[in-house]
Design a protein around this motif. Structure first.
Motif, PDB file in Angstrom:
ATOM      1  N   UNK A   1       1.095  -1.180   0.007  1.00  0.00           N
ATOM      2  CA  UNK A   1      -0.082  -0.130  -0.006  1.00  0.00           C
ATOM      3  C   UNK A   1       1.022   1.069  -0.339  1.00  0.00           C
TER       4      UNK A   1
ATOM      5  N   UNK B   1       1.197   4.180  -1.733  1.00  0.00           N
ATOM      6  CA  UNK B   1       0.739   5.793  -1.651  1.00  0.00           C
ATOM      7  C   UNK B   1       0.301   6.040  -0.153  1.00  0.00           C
ATOM      8  N   UNK B   2      -0.523   5.198   0.334  1.00  0.00           N
ATOM      9  CA  UNK B   2      -0.916   5.905   1.736  1.00  0.00           C
ATOM     10  C   UNK B   2       0.344   5.675   2.853  1.00  0.00           C
ATOM     11  N   UNK B   3       1.205   4.764   2.776  1.00  0.00           N
ATOM     12  CA  UNK B   3       2.511   4.811   3.483  1.00  0.00           C
ATOM     13  C   UNK B   3       3.023   6.052   3.420  1.00  0.00           C
TER      14      UNK B   3
ATOM     15  N   UNK C   1       0.975   9.003   4.611  1.00  0.00           N
ATOM     16  CA  UNK C   1       0.731   8.988   5.949  1.00  0.00           C
ATOM     17  C   UNK C   1       2.040   9.590   6.696  1.00  0.00           C
TER      18      UNK C   1
ATOM     19  N   UNK D   1      -3.816  13.112   0.848  1.00  0.00           N
ATOM     20  CA  UNK D   1      -3.416  12.498  -0.508  1.00  0.00           C
ATOM     21  C   UNK D   1      -3.415  10.976  -0.572  1.00  0.00           C
ATOM     22  N   UNK D   2      -3.586  10.289   0.447  1.00  0.00           N
ATOM     23  CA  UNK D   2      -3.234   8.902   0.305  1.00  0.00           C
ATOM     24  C   UNK D   2      -4.724   8.270  -0.285  1.00  0.00           C
ATOM     25  N   UNK D   3      -5.777   9.334  -0.036  1.00  0.00           N
ATOM     26  CA  UNK D   3      -7.215   8.275  -0.644  1.00  0.00           C
ATOM     27  C   UNK D   3      -7.065   8.556  -2.106  1.00  0.00           C
TER      28      UNK D   3
ATOM     29  N   UNK E   1      -7.857   2.842   1.335  1.00  0.00           N
ATOM     30  CA  UNK E   1      -8.183   2.518   0.055  1.00  0.00           C
ATOM     31  C   UNK E   1      -8.648   0.858  -0.032  1.00  0.00           C
TER      32      UNK E   1
ATOM     33  N   UNK F   1       4.152  -1.354   9.790  1.00  0.00           N
ATOM     34  CA  UNK F   1       3.473  -1.638   8.667  1.00  0.00           C
ATOM     35  C   UNK F   1       4.171  -2.675   7.756  1.00  0.00           C
TER      36      UNK F   1
END
Lengths: 105, 491
Positions: A29, A31-33, A36, A65-67, B221, B422
């Motif tokens: 994942x 982009x979210x990493x 965030x 920006x993660x979504x 997401x 993570x």
């Protein structure tokens, strides 16, 4: 010492186990990493230097920006409301030594 | 009964009732939402609890913990997405029930089952905790050392996933727990010259990083819901008489399974609910009904996880040994207030002990009211899009951690742990055993040193104490079983 050594031994053992198995590469994942991480970092950088309101705003704007789906109007609104709210709760009601915006409030 | 003379007067003060309600309300709230677990919620509110009286703090945090177990089933039933891990089994039969148009009765049954489980669990806490405490009064550092060692090893071996990975996480947690000045010798350990690390760091930082930030990154997401939830009307909630007849025995079996696994170190509500489901399946001849909307399949695990949550307070409050990661965080909350839970807690701080137990009754009655007449509210909460939710969670993490010491360095550590957590999660390393290692590791060390002082450094003298010997042998058996198991797995 013992703990460090144990960690290394276990690490090698797990590594060897992983080597022997057919791996499935976990879906990442990314982009979210990154978003965030960047959002939280900007909070850390801003809170002492500029104050809680800009720090929270930056956190929410960058973090959002993660979504995949983006809705800037609502995000900006959220950042605005949340930053004012956290300033009110923390520096006015709980009287913690945090400034809203350095030099202003 | 001390419960009525000491407990209820404490629990019924306005401030305690208010915080109990806040705890169970927020607990249900985060329980309903997939992507935030009860542990994250407990960690999020931990900074707030520092400003409260210790009894009030535990009442609120406890309410969060068991409240999340009630709420978790809502998303399981309606969306096939577990709200918390221990409600995952409820998806198996809960979601098919919702597809058959029986979402209402399913929600009703899970609430009732949760209440029954919690009630049986609380009764057990009331009777077993004082007994265990009396037994533990004879404990010295040697006994504590061996019991805590057993807890540590169990945390690594009994949990879900690869055992060796859990053991590695326990070791990592212990290493992190060692950070700071060694209390016995004054040596700096793992501080690398960073002044902020000289005193070590509180468990909140670890929990916020590994659970809060990690869960947020993991859920963005991934969680998509919104439109598919219909409204649930009050009238549709009532189960049939046939349903009631069917769930009585499964609830009793579930409560038994949950109460057994709750206090055991390393196990907890999640394992209890899975085992309760498996047991229930074995108890019925028509096994193939399960997975297609059998009411027994939701009643048993929901009773089990709530019974397990309540009974997990037994070892924490009487021995000071947390059985699960959430309890480790709660123990951290007590330690901040300078309270070291142990067998003397019931005698020395009866207000805390009985007050917390009385609050279980109050909180569970609140929950029954919140979850049956007000179920529509929670169903509507499921429609909040995650994209609005996670910035708020991040915000609460940041400000909560910052407010502990007014230190941006602490928030920086949360970020590092979050990203690291993570990456570990991607490789199937479970963070829960690490928290137990973090709390128990230094305690094991201290008790070990104390008993070594008493025996003048003779390790084998420990085996002359019958209780210590039993614990140590059990630990050894678990270790051998773990090594044997992982060798067989890797073959």
């Amino acid at each position: 010492m013992i703990l460090g050594a144990t960690s290394i031994v276990l690490g090698i053992f797990i590594g060897v186990m992983g080597w022997r198995e057919k791996g499935r590469i976990p879906s990442f994942n990314l982009l979210p990493l990154v978003a965030v991480f960047a959002g939280l970092s900007s909070f850390v950088l801003l809170i002492d230097r500029v104050g809680i309101i800009p720090a929270v705003c930056a956190l929410i704007l960058v973090g959002s920006l993660a979504g995949h789906e983006k809705n800037w109007t609502s995000t900006v609104l959220l950042a605005f409301v949340f930053s004012i709210l956290s300033w009110l709760i923390f520096s006015i009601i709980l009287e913690l030594p945090v400034v809203g915006v350095r030099g202003l409030i | 009964m001390d419960l009525f003379t000491i407990g209820f007067p404490v629990a019924l003060t306005l401030i305690n009732v208010a915080y109990c309600f806040l705890g169970v309300f927020l607990g249900t709230f985060v329980g309903v939402l997939p992507g935030i677990s009860g542990l994250t919620a407990v960690a999020l509110l931990l900074p707030l609890s520092y400003h409260l009286d210790p009894t009030t703090a535990i009442i609120m945090l406890g309410g969060l913990y068991y409240g999340a177990e009630y709420g978790g089933s809502t998303a399981s039933i309606l969306l096939n997405l577990p709200g918390t891990a221990s409600n995952a089994v409820t998806c198996l039969d809960g979601y098919p029930m919702a597809r058959q148009g029986r979402a209402g009765p399913a929600l009703f049954i899970t609430s009732v089952a949760s209440f029954i489980g919690a009630a049986i669990g609380t009764v057990l806490v009331m009777f077993l905790a004082p007994l265990l405490a009396k037994f533990a009064l004879s404990f010295h550092s040697a006994e504590y050392f061996s019991a805590m060692l057993l807890g540590l090893v169990a945390a690594g071996t009994v949990g879900q996933g690869r055992r060796i990975k859990s053991v590695a996480m326990v070791v990592l947690g212990m290493t992190l727990g060692m950070i700071g000045i060694d209390t016995n010798t004054g040596v700096f350990r793992y501080t690398y010259g960073i002044a902020n690390l000289y005193d070590g760091f509180p468990i909140v930082i670890l929990a916020m990083g590994f659970f809060g930030v990690t869960e947020v990154i993991n859920s963005i997401n991934r969680i998509k819901f919104v439109a598919e939830v219909g409204d649930v009307s009050l009238r549709s909630l009532m189960p049939t008489a046939e349903d009631f007849r069917r769930i009585t025995k499964p609830m009793m079996r579930g409560a038994a399974v949950g109460s057994f696994f709750g206090p055991l170190p390393g196990t907890g509500p999640t394992i209890a609910s899975f085992i309760a489901y498996a047991v229930e399946k074995k108890c019925h001849k028509d096994e193939d009904r399960f997975g297609k909307g059998a009411v027994e399949g939701i009643a048993a695990p929901e009773t089990a996880n709530n019974a397990a949550v309540q009974t997990s307070f037994i070892p924490t409050l009487t021995l000071g040994i947390p059985g699960s990661a959430t309890m480790a965080v709660m123990l951290g909350a007590l330690l901040v207030h300078g309270i070291q839970p142990g067998p003397k807690l019931i005698v020395e701080q009866p207000e805390l002990f009985w007050g917390v137990i009385a609050s279980f009754w109050i909180g569970n009655i609140f929950l029954l009211i919140l979850n049956i007449p007000f179920i529509g509210l929670w169903v509507r909460i499921l429609k909040i899009p995650y994209k609005f939710l996670y910035p708020c969670i991040l915000c609460m993490i940041c400000i909560g951690v910052y407010s502990l010491n007014n230190s941006a360095f602490d928030v920086g550590m949360v970020i590092i742990f979050g990203v690291f957590g993570y990456l570990l999660k991607l490789m199937d390393f479970e963070p829960a055993p690490m928290l137990i290692g973090f709390i128990l590791g230094p305690m094991v060390e201290q008790n070990f040193r104390r008993s070594m002082v008493i025996t003048h450094g003779d390790f084998w003298a420990l085996f002359e104490r019958p209780i210590t010997a039993t614990f140590l042998i059990l630990t050894l058996v678990l270790l051998v079983w773990m090594i044997y198991g992982s060798l067989r797995e890797s073959r």
